[in-house]
Design a protein around this motif. Structure first.
Motif, PDB file in Angstrom:
ATOM      1  N   LYS A   1      -1.611   7.060  -1.964  1.00 32.49           N
ATOM      2  CA  LYS A   1      -2.303   6.443  -2.730  1.00 32.49           C
ATOM      3  C   LYS A   1      -3.098   5.536  -2.593  1.00 32.49           C
ATOM      4  O   LYS A   1      -4.074   5.442  -3.645  1.00 32.49           O
ATOM      5  CB  LYS A   1      -1.914   7.084  -4.167  1.00 32.49           C
ATOM      6  N   SER A   2      -2.374   4.170  -3.195  1.00 32.11           N
ATOM      7  CA  SER A   2      -3.182   2.781  -4.219  1.00 32.11           C
ATOM      8  C   SER A   2      -2.711   2.020  -2.846  1.00 32.11           C
ATOM      9  O   SER A   2      -1.815   1.402  -2.377  1.00 32.11           O
ATOM     10  CB  SER A   2      -3.179   2.766  -5.630  1.00 32.11           C
ATOM     11  N   VAL A   3      -3.307   1.128  -3.844  1.00 28.39           N
ATOM     12  CA  VAL A   3      -2.725  -0.455  -3.521  1.00 28.39           C
ATOM     13  C   VAL A   3      -2.273  -1.557  -4.127  1.00 28.39           C
ATOM     14  O   VAL A   3      -2.917  -1.959  -5.077  1.00 28.39           O
ATOM     15  CB  VAL A   3      -4.251  -1.321  -2.862  1.00 28.39           C
TER      16      VAL A   3
ATOM     17  N   GLU B   1       0.847  -1.636   0.673  1.00 25.62           N
ATOM     18  CA  GLU B   1      -0.431   0.425  -0.302  1.00 25.62           C
ATOM     19  C   GLU B   1       0.613   0.824   0.515  1.00 25.62           C
ATOM     20  O   GLU B   1       1.741   1.289   0.853  1.00 25.62           O
ATOM     21  CB  GLU B   1      -0.831   0.046   1.599  1.00 25.62           C
ATOM     22  N   SER B   2       1.235   2.500  -0.376  1.00 30.77           N
ATOM     23  CA  SER B   2       1.223   3.495  -0.100  1.00 30.77           C
ATOM     24  C   SER B   2       0.115   4.301  -0.394  1.00 30.77           C
ATOM     25  O   SER B   2      -0.821   4.281   0.204  1.00 30.77           O
ATOM     26  CB  SER B   2       1.485   3.554  -2.542  1.00 30.77           C
TER      27      SER B   2
END
Lengths: 376, 131
Positions: free
Chosen positions: B71-73, B68-69
């Motif tokens: 912003k997103s997965v 996971e970042s």
């Protein structure tokens, strides 16, 4: 749709930005690190290119009355030099766009809309204009917009010698106010507004002068920690600040009261306005309301994930996340979600369905983050 | 400094370090797995890594973890058939290692390999990413 590019695109590319599509525009998503850019805004300053925003000049003797009819707020009551957050509503009361309106002069307003909603806003304004002595000019292609956000932003602007003839000194410019100025002889509008929860300014300038202004800001700001910041940082900052984003928290299906924006609608203003009947009818039975959710650990709920009432396997879905991230400032996951009204009270424990794992989260009041008040 | 040309790759942006002698790795050894700098850059700042437990049997191409970042997965795919022998605790504690050193300290898993599938060379991989 053809990609559109900011007048600052070459500067962003030279700075090593990664780009993302936003409302049909290729805009910087990050330059180096989302987190570094986020923290820079909270601790020093960040510089954002938001030239994709749409600007409309609304002028004429009937401008105030027109905006009172076309928008949800009582814009004719704004003092010259002040700004107001408002909504453009459909007849149903649903939200076509959220926007900021500045009163530049008695008969001259600047309406700033979201990039992706430029066409619907332009159409709605035109359709609502007949009968009013008003002229509407779409200035989106002429105006660049950059935002300087963070505690160091005022000092940075004050140190730029090319910014001259400020109508109001920045120290005296209140939050949600705007003043005219010049940058290297070009007209400049300086607004003390933003979308990050920090003190900050939004600067409107002709597209031809945008790169000079950007470079001057970088040069003046870098010694005090300013960094260019992309849309990724902007999104985590605005989420911490509890600010709704069109397409996530706001939509044509959403009435302002559901999103906590009931106060933006001036039901007491005289005369009719577009959306009044829908607002007075109110949301449908069972309509969900926007809440904040705070969780522990590091695993975040994301837009589109379900919110369920219990973790006993009964699986009753009581809501859906509209925005969510691990808060860089707070260090724990936060989210905004539309949930059933009966589970919307602060303190209620709900569960985020994070790809099959239920994570407990508490309903909390928005915003998640509030900056400390300055002593000066 | 890891020699990225000595690594193997998948089109799901994992890299695989195979022992110098591939025959040894296939029979008895394990491979080291991480995600590429390209994938790390695309994800943005990694803030959470979910890796499979030691002893888990994995199948090439199946989802075995998440990255996971802010912003997103991103999903982590098993690049090989095998059994997890180690998950990098340093990355679990400091997920930013995936960004700062994706081919080194940011490695993710060691997998005992049952069978080594066809993998991409650096040249073939960079042709896919266009980098």
């Amino acid at each position: 749709m053809t990609d559109r590019f900011s007048p600052l695109h070459d500067i962003h590319r030279a700075a090593g930005a990664a780009f993302t599509d936003f409302g049909g525009w290729q805009m910087p998503v990050r330059y180096s690190s989302d987190l570094a850019e986020h923290h820079a805004v909270r601790s020093a300053a960040g510089l954002f290119d938001i030239s994709h925003m749409a600007e409309f000049l609304v002028g004429g003797p009937g401008a105030g009355a027109f905006l009172d009819y076309a928008l949800a707020g009582k814009l004719s009551a704004i003092a010259v030099g002040k700004a107001k957050y408002s909504l453009l509503l459909a007849e149903t009361g649903g939200i076509i766009d959220d926007l900021v309106v500045y009163r530049l002069a008695d008969e001259r307003f600047l309406v700033v809309a979201n990039a992706g909603n430029r066409e619907p806003v332009a159409e709605a304004l035109e359709q609502r204009a007949p009968g009013f002595d008003v002229r509407i000019a779409d200035q989106s292609d002429q105006l660049a917009l950059v935002a300087v956000q963070g505690p160091a932003s005022r000092g940075i602007l004050e140190s730029i010698a090319e910014i001259t003839e400020l109508g109001t000194p920045l120290a005296d410019l209140p939050y949600y106010a705007i003043t005219e100025a010049f940058f290297s002889g070009r007209p400049l509008l300086v607004a003390r507004t933003g979308y990050t929860g920090e003190d900050g300014f939004e600067l409107y300038i002709h597209v031809e002068a945008a790169s000079y202004l950007w470079n001057a800001l970088v040069e003046a700001g870098e010694p005090v920690g300013l960094v260019p910041a992309g849309l990724a940082a902007r999104d985590t900052l605005r989420l911490e600040a509890g600010m709704p984003l069109y397409g996530h928290e706001l939509s044509i299906e959403t009435l302002p009261v559901q999103a906590g924006l009931g106060r933006v609608v001036a039901l007491s203003k005289e005369g009719d306005f577009v959306g009044r009947s829908g607002i007075e009818a109110g949301p449908a039975d069972g309509a969900r309301v926007l809440v904040g959710l705070a969780a522990e650990g590091r695993r975040a709920g994301r837009a589109g994930y379900a919110v369920v009432e219990t973790d006993d396997g009964s699986g009753a879905v009581v809501g859906e996340i509209t925005s969510g991230a691990l808060s860089p400032t707070l260090g724990h996951p936060i989210a905004m979600a539309f949930v059933d009204e009966r589970v919307a009270s602060p303190g209620t424990t709900l569960y985020l369905d994070v790809r099959g794992t239920l994570i407990p989260a508490s309903v909390v009041a928005l915003p998640f983050y509030t900056r400390a008040k300055e002593s000066s | 400094m890891t020699d990225t040309n000595a690594l193997k790759y998948t089109d799901e942006h994992e890299w695989i370090l195979v022992d110098e002698d591939p025959a040894v790795a296939v029979d008895a050894g394990s491979v080291v797995v991480g995600i590429t700098d390209y994938a790390a850059d695309k994800l943005g700042d990694v803030v959470f890594v979910d890796l499979p437990a030691v002893g888990t049997a994995v199948t090439a191409g199946s989802v075995i973890g998440e990255i996971e970042s802010t912003k997103s997965v991103g999903e982590l795919f098993a690049p090989v058939d095998g059994t997890i022998v180690e998950a990098n605790q340093a990355v679990i504690d400091s997920p930013e290692l995936v960004n700062s050193d994706p081919f080194g300290e940011g490695w993710l898993l060691k997998i005992a390999v049952a069978e080594l599938p066809e993998l991409l060379t650096r040249e073939q991989y960079t042709a896919i990413t266009g980098e």
